[in-house]
Design a protein around this motif. Sequence first.
Motif, PDB file in Angstrom:
ATOM      1  N   CYS A   8       0.857  -1.180   0.000  1.00 49.06           N
ATOM      2  CA  CYS A   8       0.000   0.000   0.000  1.00 49.06           C
ATOM      3  C   CYS A   8       0.893   1.231   0.000  1.00 49.06           C
ATOM      4  O   CYS A   8       2.075   1.153   0.327  1.00 49.06           O
ATOM      5  CB  CYS A   8      -0.962   0.001   1.188  1.00 49.06           C
ATOM      6  N   ASN A  46      -1.204   7.146  -0.647  1.00 49.48           N
ATOM      7  CA  ASN A  46      -2.384   7.634  -1.348  1.00 49.48           C
ATOM      8  C   ASN A  46      -3.574   6.689  -1.227  1.00 49.48           C
ATOM      9  O   ASN A  46      -4.572   6.856  -1.909  1.00 49.48           O
ATOM     10  CB  ASN A  46      -2.067   7.857  -2.830  1.00 49.48           C
ATOM     11  N   ASN A  56      -3.652   3.458  -2.043  1.00 51.55           N
ATOM     12  CA  ASN A  56      -3.678   2.405  -3.057  1.00 51.55           C
ATOM     13  C   ASN A  56      -3.198   1.097  -2.438  1.00 51.55           C
ATOM     14  O   ASN A  56      -2.087   1.032  -1.902  1.00 51.55           O
ATOM     15  CB  ASN A  56      -2.780   2.771  -4.247  1.00 51.55           C
ATOM     16  N   GLN A 109      -8.610   1.148  -3.692  1.00 52.01           N
ATOM     17  CA  GLN A 109      -8.142   2.355  -3.029  1.00 52.01           C
ATOM     18  C   GLN A 109      -9.039   2.648  -1.840  1.00 52.01           C
ATOM     19  O   GLN A 109     -10.268   2.511  -1.914  1.00 52.01           O
ATOM     20  CB  GLN A 109      -8.144   3.542  -3.992  1.00 52.01           C
TER      21      GLN A 109
END
Length: 161
Positions: free
Chosen positions: A91, A94, A96, A154
């Motif tokens: 990860c 941001n 993601n 996300q």
Amino acid sequence: EHGLDEAYTDLRELIAHCRVPIEQQGLLPSIERVVKKFREETSIHILLQCECQDPDVPANMEMNIYRIVQEALTNIKKHANAHIVRVLLSCDGNGNFRILIENDGEGFDKASVESKEGQHLGLTIMQERARHLGGRLRIESELEEGTRIELKFQYLREQVE
């Protein structure tokens, strides 16, 4: 008789998994536990790599991620005839997330699996779980080339506060 024994074992495992409250453990300890169990039950070499400090996602998302990893490992154990498995969690700042489960097993013809609707419920449920995460699950497999399952989604904590 063998089929019934296997179904009984699967059912017992399912019941046991449903009883384990993931929210008390967190995502990473839960995945570490399922990897450890896989390692103990098979002779397959499995590597777990985590490139996330502390994956901070809500409990319902943790459960979907955990179940995808669990189903992928169950499929590998039952069908892949693999020697090496890798589970990667990554990860970034941001929000993601990427979870990759890959093996060097027999692989499968994806077209033949997709054409037998209803027979591969585990793969269908994995896809549904990915959609619940707002993400995408990509399954790549070739005969004699192994299988690669990649979940991407996300999530930022600020999105819900």
